[in-house]
Design an enzyme around this catalytic site. Sequence first.
Site, mmCIF file in Angstrom:
data_model
loop_
_atom_site.group_PDB
_atom_site.id
_atom_site.type_symbol
_atom_site.label_atom_id
_atom_site.label_comp_id
_atom_site.label_asym_id
_atom_site.label_seq_id
_atom_site.Cartn_x
_atom_site.Cartn_y
_atom_site.Cartn_z
ATOM 1 N N ASP A 112 0.823 -1.206 0.000
ATOM 2 C CA ASP A 112 0.000 0.000 0.000
ATOM 3 C C ASP A 112 0.860 1.260 0.000
ATOM 4 O O ASP A 112 1.396 1.655 1.030
ATOM 5 C CB ASP A 112 -0.908 -0.005 1.236
ATOM 6 N N ASP B 126 -2.023 4.954 -5.912
ATOM 7 C CA ASP B 126 -2.276 4.205 -4.680
ATOM 8 C C ASP B 126 -2.360 2.717 -4.978
ATOM 9 O O ASP B 126 -3.372 2.234 -5.479
ATOM 10 C CB ASP B 126 -3.576 4.697 -4.039
#
Length: 415
Positions: free
Chosen positions: A70, A273
Amino acid sequence: MAAAMWARVSSLLLLLLPFAATPSRAATPARSPPAYTAVFQLQGDVYPTGHFYVTMNIGNPAKPYFLDVDTGSDLTWLQCDAPCQSCNKVPHPLYRPTKNRLIPCADSLCTALHSELSSNNKCPSPQQCDYQIKYSDSASSQGVLINDNFSLPLGKSSIICPGLSFGCGYNQQVGKNGAVQAPTDGMLGLGRGSVSLVSQLKQQGITKNVIGHCLSTNGGGFLFFGDDIVPTSRVTWVPMAQSTSGDYYSPGSGTLYFDRRSLGLKPMEVVFDSGSTYTYFTAQPYQAVVSALKGDLSKSLKQVSDPNLPLCWKGNKAFNSVFDVKKEFKSLFLSFASAKNAVMEIPPENYLIVTKNGNVCLGILDGMVAKLNFNIIGDITMQDQMVIYDNEKTQLGWVRGACSRSSKSTMSSFP
């Protein structure tokens, strides 16, 4: 869907652990220049897994854990038997901390973590650094900050095992206690903050603060820390912009085109992201893309309901892969004004998926439904290109290439 972003939280729910205090760690002076690059194989896919994850070996002796990659968050954490108050079923036995691993409240990383989460966080005890972090989908992890060894694979089969700080999560709110099978043991936070693992590795002089990943449309790929394998040519570089939506990696504002035709939209801020499975556009660009796609489709494709995604089509026969149907769709383009000739092409395979029902579905979602007020370039759009987050030079880069399961074979497709 993999968790996308960390939401700021206004307060912490605090719980003391029965651990003894540990002295504050002395800052490790950085060597100059950092010498290493660590490379990890990735597993997972956009569909049906919904995320890409890495196996990290943590502790002494080292034990394996699956961590969701992440770049939209800073804190790395594991579900943790400290003891566990509320944990999910995870692939490996819960991480068990030892008494001397606690990070005290006065540690600089604790201060940084609390600053990133909320301005009014306080430690209930000076002996430990408590945290609670929430996802945009209302899931959360509560725990304490600890330090342990991470085994990092370097070149020539060597391994280095630095001590790094991460979260020991003893209270996860994802469904009822233990009722949800979690596909990973925790989260690998690779954001821009000082709590991020790569920021810590930079501080210790082990690697440069450079992250890269290559996600394969066939599943898997690789992740690296350091800059030794960053291609020397063909990379499109743009300066990192300060995101107005948080401390995310952002190439700034881009103008969206369909088949090289303007959609008549104002430039839109986007962030990269890897914790988001799909790409999200706010209302206006989302509707413009949907209208352009529908207006360009052949009559052989019929809109159909599919439980996997909101907008799907079926053909005369079931599709096996995106490559069976990509000729029916056109590329999208994002043109960034912050650098010369900085264009990201988004071909059909970077915004479509084929479901198990044989339908083709749009993998760009309406951010307003997810209560987002900004645009996210997620995993589906980052497939089969190396994406580089260079915090040393504050720039983002991408270069297209086949991201196979082997980093060695994949690197042959890059200069």
